[in-house]
Design an enzyme around this catalytic site. Structure first.
Site, short mmCIF file in Angstrom:
data_model
loop_
_atom_site.label_atom_id
_atom_site.label_comp_id
_atom_site.label_asym_id
_atom_site.label_seq_id
_atom_site.Cartn_x
_atom_site.Cartn_y
_atom_site.Cartn_z
N GLY A 180 17.76 89.83 7.72
CA GLY A 180 16.37 90.03 7.34
C GLY A 180 15.46 90.15 8.56
O GLY A 180 15.85 90.69 9.60
N SER A 181 14.25 89.62 8.44
CA SER A 181 13.21 89.88 9.44
C SER A 181 13.46 89.26 10.81
O SER A 181 12.82 89.65 11.79
CB SER A 181 11.86 89.42 8.91
OG SER A 181 11.47 90.22 7.82
#
Length: 587
Positions: free
Chosen positions: A305-306
């Site tokens: 993810g981020s």
């Protein structure tokens, strides 16, 4: 008549010569066996009259960075019987059944079995062994032995690993460094007669064991304990499936802590740490045990993810396709080819520069930046930053990155990769790669092993690990650290902010596969101090219930860990900055 006599004389001569040669051969063979092979057959004869019992070597200890012993040995006993020496079989059966808490039928079967030596039970505590020895029963042998013992039960269970009944490592550091810690077993040799009965007053000969060497590791008991406490609290509060935490020195790759809760009891590793539903087969139980022993930090992969936006930022800065002041606009989504990809903020962030794009963790901004880098160059950074190979951590079973092949990366794949989806890496890979970015561009090897020493403290071997320098420029490293400071100071990672300490980091919230399961992974990756990183912390919460955003639930866990370990590591505290932050808060 004359011919007949001559013929008989020739026959006699042939027989005589044949017998002579045969006798000469036998005498030669006898001399060969008695003179030239005497040592060999002497040993064989001794072996026939010797009964051998092993003396286990003491396995080397595992010692942490503070000198705390995390794995050691306890003295136990092996109880055996020698059939030909037993004089009171009923007394032996009664005593052993009572002291060893075994059925009389089971003990009787062993006692009455005609064999040179029959083991009744091993890993018997020393107190019980001493009581059995005190009976003074003929034919009963009590040999002292060693059993692996872990003073802190579950602490770092999936890192330390455990040993089997033969004192050999099975998983974790125990198996990785088995050759150093194992030692060499000794022997007790007892003389017996032809019936296998020990010869009185013959004594015993003994070959002393050689104890194993001690393994010194970088794991710090106190930091591991702090991290485990925070992980257990998060596990309970969020009713998550598991929580993993890694604490590492980003300058040299030394791992200070590695947590995977729920952990398991190292002193009872074959007992499940949860109640299995219904009746399970042996095969099913083994699968459950294997799953319980898994170290999610290195054995499992996930979509980061981020937190992966740190790598996207690095590639873009190195390529010169973005600057901190570049302007973007986020309406809440971006269209790539025929696919609309949403930002986590569906209403959009509006106009923002790149600095605020990373502070807001804006997907459209990073998709735009990833497209600027391009599929080929972006994939090349996976290779140059080390993401396509294993980290080389000194634990068994490290998984590899699961990635698209280069030719299959289209614009949509590139778009999702740029914000950390559509591929999978291990937590240790993420930590190692980001450490190599923020430390100035040197790819380090994560590790626990520091050195091997003997029982007297003499150095046997000091371990060295590969470092690749110049992965990225110093300017890019400085810029990435600055951006991650802004994320914690004013952006999505502000729940990890601690007044008086300079912390950088990035949050992430990703979905597990399949997407339809609606399960999420919340994480936060942070480091301190920003200008001279000394410690990194990665927190991963797997399938939390309720609120699942990384900035909301993972960042506070990292903050709690930092609050404990930064003073412990003597990271300088800025009292003036803390006072200013308090004043701003009051206003």
């Amino acid at each position: 008549m004359f011919r007949c006599k001559t013929f008989n004389r020739k026959k006699s001569m042939i027989v005589f010569v044949a017998v002579l040669f045969m006798m000469m051969f036998l005498m030669g063979r006898l001399v060969y066996l008695m003179v030239f092979c005497s040592e060999y057959y002497g040993r064989k004869a001794e072996d026939l009259h010797e009964r051998e019992r092993d003396i286990k070597a003491a396995r080397g200890k595992i010692i942490d960075a503070t000198g705390t012993v995390l794995a050691t040995n306890r003295t136990v006993c092996t109880i055996s019987v020698i059939h030909n020496q037993i004089k009171e079989p009923e007394a032996v059966i009664a005593a052993l059944a009572k002291e060893l808490e075994l059925s009389e039928e089971r003990v009787r079967a062993r006692v009455e079995k005609v064999s040179s030596i029959e083991r009744i039970k091993s890993n018997v505590d020393k107190e019980t062994g001493d009581r059995i020895r005190a009976y003074g029963l003929a034919g009963v042998k009590v040999d002292e032995d060693y059993k692996r013992y872990y003073p802190y039960d579950t602490l770092a269970s999936k890192v330390l690993g455990f040993t089997g009944g033969d004192n050999q490592g099975i998983v974790g550091l125990e198996v990785k460094y088995d050759e150093y810690m194992q030692g060499t077993n000794g022997k007790i040799l007892t003389l017996t007669d032809a019936r296998g009965v020990e010869i009185e007053n013959a004594g015993e000969s003994r070959q002393d064991p050689i104890d194993g060497n001690n393994l010194h590791i970088s794991l710090d008991y106190n930091i591991q304990m702090y991290a485990e406490q925070s992980a257990r609290k998060a596990l309970e509060q969020k009713q998550a499936d598991s929580v993993s935490i890694i604490v590492m020195n980003p300058l040299n790759g030394e791992l200070m802590a590695m947590v995977n809760v729920p952990e398991f009891d190292l002193n009872n590793p074959f007992t499940l740490n949860y109640e299995a539903e219904g009746t399970v087969t042996e095969e099913e139980k083994q699968n459950l045990l294997n799953n319980m022993w898994r170290n999610q930090c290195i054995n499992d992969t996930y979509e980061p993810g981020s937190t992966f936006k740190i790598i996207t930022t690095t590639a873009a800065l190195e390529e010169g396709v973005v600057s901190l002041n570049d302007q973007f606009f986020c309406p809440g989504y971006i269209t790539v080819e025929d696919r609309q990809i949403h930002c986590h903020k569906r209403t959009g962030h509006g106009a923002e520069d790149f600095t605020h794009g990373i502070m807001n963790s804006c997907n459209p901004v990073f998709i735009d930046v990833g497209l600027r880098v391009g599929p080929e160059r972006f994939y090349d950074y996976f290779g140059s930053l080390g993401l396509l190979k294993k980290t080389g951590i000194d634990l068994p079973g490290e998984a590899v990155t699961i990635m698209h092949s280069k030719e299959n990366i289209g614009l949509v794949e590139l778009a999702t990769m740029s914000f950390g989806q559509s591929f999978q890496i291990t937590p240790i890979q993420l930590v190692t790669t980001v450490a190599s970015i923020i430390n100035g561009g040197n790819r380090i090897t994560p590790h626990f092993g520091v050195s091997v020493q003997d029982g007297e403290g003499n150095l046997i071997e000091k371990f060295t690990y590969d470092t690749s320098e110049g992965m990225i420029s110093k300017e890019t490293s400085d810029t990435v650290r600055y951006l991650l400071r802004q994320v914690v100071a004013e952006g999505g990672g502000r729940n990890a902010k601690i007044a008086g300490y300079d912390i950088g980091g990035k949050t992430a919230t990703s979905q597990t596969l399949p997407r339809s399961a609606n399960k999420y992974i919340s994480s936060f990756l942070g480091f301190a101090p920003v200008d001279d990183p000394q410690v990194m912390v990665l927190v991963i919460i797997n399938n939390p219930q309720g609120v699942y955003y990384g900035g909301t639930i993972a960042a506070p866990v990292a903050k709690e860990i930092f609050e404990n370990i930064l003073p412990y590591l003597e990271i300088p505290f800025d009292a003036e900055a803390a006072k200013e932050a308090e004043t701003e808060y009051m206003e």
